[in-house]
Design an enzyme around this catalytic site. Structure first.
Site: not given
Length: 291
Positions: A110-113
């Site tokens: 869950d990095a939301k890059r």
């Protein structure tokens, strides 16, 4: 490395690794449609009797993996809560991703890059390249520089048997100020349509590997915006189950015909039962029964 193994049959070469959507669909069928968030918040570490340091982070991560890996279709470590401990925290995340492969559970970083050009390619290389120390089975992405800005990640995921989950319709109050804009052609609807187009490359699979993040508590927004999630042909990561208020019945009502593609996510609702492994497993089973 976490990217070199086949989750249901031992080591595999890249050419043998099935697409992420197919692997996730199999895991959801075998175990149920539950993703457990691995969210080592400082307060939760304290509740578990752990220090807010790398040692506490490692103990927390290992305990969650031991407890829920046999039950959940996927684990979703919250990258920010590892980053806050610096390089040593990221090393713990690398350990968790590798251990998840050995335990046979899929991972969603869950990095939301989200970025453009060579920078987006760098993020793709970190999270989706075969052999990267941080490679997960999938990663969350932010499309708000334009869906096509994610192309390096979309293509690398496809090439390496991995997946992505693109933010589409989130349930935080601020999200509507961007995602709902446009009425009948809202930003959220266009993201959903772009994901459906992307999943045409996975037309022969049970599920495509281009997934979406849609909050479990979005309520009637899908209907109001005229969004057809059933047409996406990809997995729908739905945070908000449990502590954030959504129930299995709520989610069935919200997602309707798309519910079979929903991977419900619970973090605090399950993690609050820790640190006892048996209690964490019991909370996971109870959550699964509600789905």
């Amino acid at each position: 490395m976490p990217s070199s193994g086949k989750h249901d049959g031992g080591p595999a070469t890249l050419g043998e690794l099935a697409p992420f959507g197919a692997r996730l669909a199999a895991a959801m069928t075998a175990r149920g449609p539950l993703c457990v968030g691995v969210d080592p918040h400082p307060g939760l570490l304290a509740d578990w009797g752990l220090a807010d340091n790398v040692q506490g982070l490692r103990s927390f991560s290992q305990t969650v993996l031991e407890a829920v890996a046999p039950l959940a279709a996927a684990l979703k470590p919250q990258v920010a809560l590892y980053e806050r401990h610096g390089s040593a925290g990221l090393a713990v995340l690398e350990e968790l991703l590798a251990a998840a492969v050995e335990a046979g559970v899929l991972t969603i970083a869950d990095a939301k890059r989200g970025d453009i050009g060579s920078t987006m390619a760098g993020y793709a290389d970190a999270w989706l390249r075969d052999g990267s120390a941080l490679a997960a089975d999938s990663v969350t992405l932010s499309p708000y520089l334009g869906f096509e800005s994610l192309r390096p990640a979309l293509d690398m995921a496809a090439a390496n048997g991995r997946g992505v989950f693109v933010l589409a319709l989130t349930s935080n109050p601020e999200g509507a100020s961007v995602q709902h804009v446009g009425g009948a052609q809202s930003v959220a609807k266009r993201i959903v349509q772009a994901a459906a187009q992307e999943n045409q490359r996975y037309a022969g699979e049970v599920l495509g590997s281009a997934g979406l993040v849609v909050g479990a508590t979005v309520g009637t927004a899908l209907t109001e915006l005229g969004i057809d999630l059933a047409a996406v042909h990809g997995p729908l990561l739905a945070p908000g189950l449990g502590a954030q208020g959504a129930t299995g019945a709520d989610m069935r009502a919200t997602f309707g015909a798309a519910y079979p593609a929903v991977l419900a996510t619970s973090s605090r609702g399950i993690l609050a039962a820790g640190p006892d492994v048996a209690a964490l497993r019991a909370a996971t089973v109870e959550t699964l029964q509600g789905l």
